[in-house]
Scaffold this active site. Structure first.
Site, PDB file in Angstrom:
ATOM      1  CG  ASN A 186      41.664  36.018  33.727  1.00 31.93           C
ATOM      2  OD1 ASN A 186      42.325  36.077  32.689  1.00 31.93           O
ATOM      3  ND2 ASN A 186      40.773  36.925  34.046  1.00 31.93           N
ATOM      4  CG  ASP A 239      41.654  37.789  30.225  1.00 35.01           C
ATOM      5  OD1 ASP A 239      40.983  36.980  29.568  1.00 35.01           O
ATOM      6  OD2 ASP A 239      41.154  38.589  31.041  1.00 35.01           O
ATOM      7  CG  HIS A 240      47.567  38.610  31.538  1.00 38.56           C
ATOM      8  ND1 HIS A 240      47.192  39.733  30.822  1.00 38.56           N
ATOM      9  CD2 HIS A 240      47.208  38.851  32.817  1.00 38.56           C
ATOM     10  CE1 HIS A 240      46.654  40.609  31.643  1.00 38.56           C
ATOM     11  NE2 HIS A 240      46.641  40.099  32.856  1.00 38.56           N
ATOM     12  CG  HIS A 280      37.593  40.880  30.331  1.00 42.38           C
ATOM     13  ND1 HIS A 280      38.103  41.847  31.173  1.00 42.38           N
ATOM     14  CD2 HIS A 280      36.517  41.450  29.725  1.00 42.38           C
ATOM     15  CE1 HIS A 280      37.374  42.948  31.082  1.00 42.38           C
ATOM     16  NE2 HIS A 280      36.410  42.738  30.193  1.00 42.38           N
ATOM     17  CD  GLU A 309      35.960  37.455  40.397  1.00 40.77           C
ATOM     18  OE1 GLU A 309      35.335  36.761  39.557  1.00 40.77           O
ATOM     19  OE2 GLU A 309      37.102  37.886  40.201  1.00 40.77           O
ATOM     20  N   GLY A 314      44.661  35.027  37.602  1.00 44.22           N
ATOM     21  CA  GLY A 314      45.216  35.083  36.255  1.00 44.22           C
ATOM     22  C   GLY A 314      46.678  35.471  36.208  1.00 44.22           C
ATOM     23  CG  HIS A 324      41.911  42.336  40.325  1.00 41.17           C
ATOM     24  ND1 HIS A 324      43.053  43.092  40.357  1.00 41.17           N
ATOM     25  CD2 HIS A 324      41.366  42.529  39.101  1.00 41.17           C
ATOM     26  CE1 HIS A 324      43.175  43.734  39.218  1.00 41.17           C
ATOM     27  NE2 HIS A 324      42.175  43.415  38.425  1.00 41.17           N
ATOM     28  NE  ARG A 358      43.219  46.622  27.106  1.00 41.47           N
ATOM     29  CZ  ARG A 358      43.127  47.400  28.177  1.00 41.47           C
ATOM     30  NH1 ARG A 358      43.728  47.044  29.289  1.00 41.47           N
ATOM     31  NH2 ARG A 358      42.449  48.518  28.133  1.00 41.47           N
ATOM     32  NE  ARG A 380      40.022  45.628  28.617  1.00 47.26           N
ATOM     33  CZ  ARG A 380      40.048  46.113  29.869  1.00 47.26           C
ATOM     34  NH1 ARG A 380      40.360  45.341  30.884  1.00 47.26           N
ATOM     35  NH2 ARG A 380      39.780  47.382  30.094  1.00 47.26           N
ATOM     36  CD  GLU A 405      37.045  39.427  33.980  1.00 52.87           C
ATOM     37  OE1 GLU A 405      37.677  38.400  34.300  1.00 52.87           O
ATOM     38  OE2 GLU A 405      37.519  40.568  33.999  1.00 52.87           O
ATOM     39  CB  THR A 444      39.042  44.857  35.992  1.00 53.82           C
ATOM     40  OG1 THR A 444      39.046  44.052  34.822  1.00 53.82           O
ATOM     41  CG2 THR A 444      37.645  45.299  36.312  1.00 53.82           C
TER      42      THR A 444
HETATM   43  N1  PXP Z   1      38.518  38.678  38.377  1.00 56.02           N
HETATM   44  C1  PXP Z   1      38.225  39.726  37.574  1.00 56.02           C
HETATM   45  C2  PXP Z   1      36.823  40.181  37.538  1.00 56.02           C
HETATM   46  C3  PXP Z   1      39.212  40.344  36.783  1.00 56.02           C
HETATM   47  O1  PXP Z   1      38.913  41.391  36.005  1.00 56.02           O
HETATM   48  C4  PXP Z   1      40.515  39.835  36.829  1.00 56.02           C
HETATM   49  C5  PXP Z   1      41.576  40.443  35.967  1.00 56.02           C
HETATM   50  O2  PXP Z   1      41.327  40.180  34.643  1.00 56.02           O
HETATM   51  C6  PXP Z   1      40.766  38.734  37.657  1.00 56.02           C
HETATM   52  C7  PXP Z   1      39.757  38.195  38.454  1.00 56.02           C
HETATM   53  C8  PXP Z   1      42.122  38.125  37.746  1.00 56.02           C
HETATM   54  O3  PXP Z   1      42.998  39.044  38.286  1.00 56.02           O
HETATM   55  P1  PXP Z   1      44.548  38.735  38.241  1.00 56.02           P
HETATM   56  O4  PXP Z   1      44.918  38.651  36.808  1.00 56.02           O
HETATM   57  O5  PXP Z   1      45.153  39.898  38.951  1.00 56.02           O
HETATM   58  O6  PXP Z   1      44.747  37.437  38.957  1.00 56.02           O
END
Ligand code: PXP
Length: 247
Positions: free
Chosen positions: A6, A8-9, A49, A157, A219, A197, A55, A51, A76, A107
């Protein structure tokens, strides 16, 4: 076991500086370059993701990923008309439906599949009709898994956030047991079991009591580790721990 990275960051970091000037040729880091780096280091899919509040990921990031990665895109998404219509246009390989609240930092909990059964049924059907495999992000609760099974989703998931954030030891073991029971239930219903997560190289070994895990989505830890060792090395580190999964 597959690894979904992931990213996103990576977008979060770019937005921290370039939110008001995304067109700057200075805008970095590149989400697509990060995805390709993760793929080369061993990611099986890339998760992003989009959103409602945009963001981190922007629409252009999702387009770039869809066209530029060489593995699979896991989109996502919240179950809102705007995001669903984007998904239906884009046709991602996978879609993972998640709950979304504006104020949350990340999330926070799984989907209430029981409470939103009809709204989810419609979206799951629409996505599967275009060939997208659908996952639901849910807490390890039997009634949620049974509801997911009635929707004939391809995957769930399991939300590992509670497991990941409690201290190691007895409390974490309780959470791992809940995840294990949920995985058995989903597997028996013919649903692929993914998890994600808060997963890190430190807590993964405690997750290994959970059977049937087909994919992990990770992520934050990977992006955080990148500060010290780089993204490719961070992906390799997590893969090494994943290789110790006993099943
Ligand atoms: N799975 C889902 C559905 C999520 O929302 C997230 C966070 O964006 C992740 C996995 C990854 O989580 P993390 O960033 O804590 O590894």
């Amino acid at each position: 076991m597959h690894l979904g990275v992931n990213i996103d960051h990576v977008a979060t970091l770019r937005e921290a500086r370039y939110r008001t000037m995304r067109d700057s040729h200075n805008a970095e880091p590149s989400v697509l370059a990060a995805a390709r780096t993760a793929e080369l280091a061993g990611a099986d899919s890339i998760t992003a993701h989009l959103r409602a509040d945009r963001r981190h990921m922007q629409d252009a990031d999702i387009d770039a990923l869809k066209n530029g990665i060489s593995t699979k895109l896991n989109f996502e998404m919240g179950n809102t008309p705007e995001i669903v219509s984007i998904a239906l246009r884009m046709v991602p390989d996978f879609a993972c439906l998640v709950p979304e609240n504006r104020e949350e930092v990340t999330t926070e909990g799984g989907l209430d599949v029981v409470g939103q059964l009809e709204a989810l049924r419609r979206t799951v059907g629409q996505l599967q009709a275009i060939g997208t495999k659908v996952s639901l992000f849910i807490d390890p609760e039997p009634e949620q898994i049974e509801a997911a099974a009635t929707l004939r989703v391809n995957m769930i998931e399991l939300h590992t956030g509670t497991f990941a954030n409690v201290a190691p030891g007895a409390l974490r073991d309780v959470e791992a047991k809940k995840l294990a029971d949920a995985a058995v239930l989903a597997h028996e219903a013919g649903i692929q079991v993914n998890a994600g997560h808060g997963l890190t190289t430190e807590n993964l070994p405690d997750l290994w009591v959970v059977p049937h895990l087909a994919e992990l989505n990770i992520g934050h830890h990977l992006v955080a580790r990148s500060v010290f060792v780089g993204l490719a090395e961070a992906v390799k580190e997590i893969r090494e721990v994943m290789d110790t999964y006993p099943q």
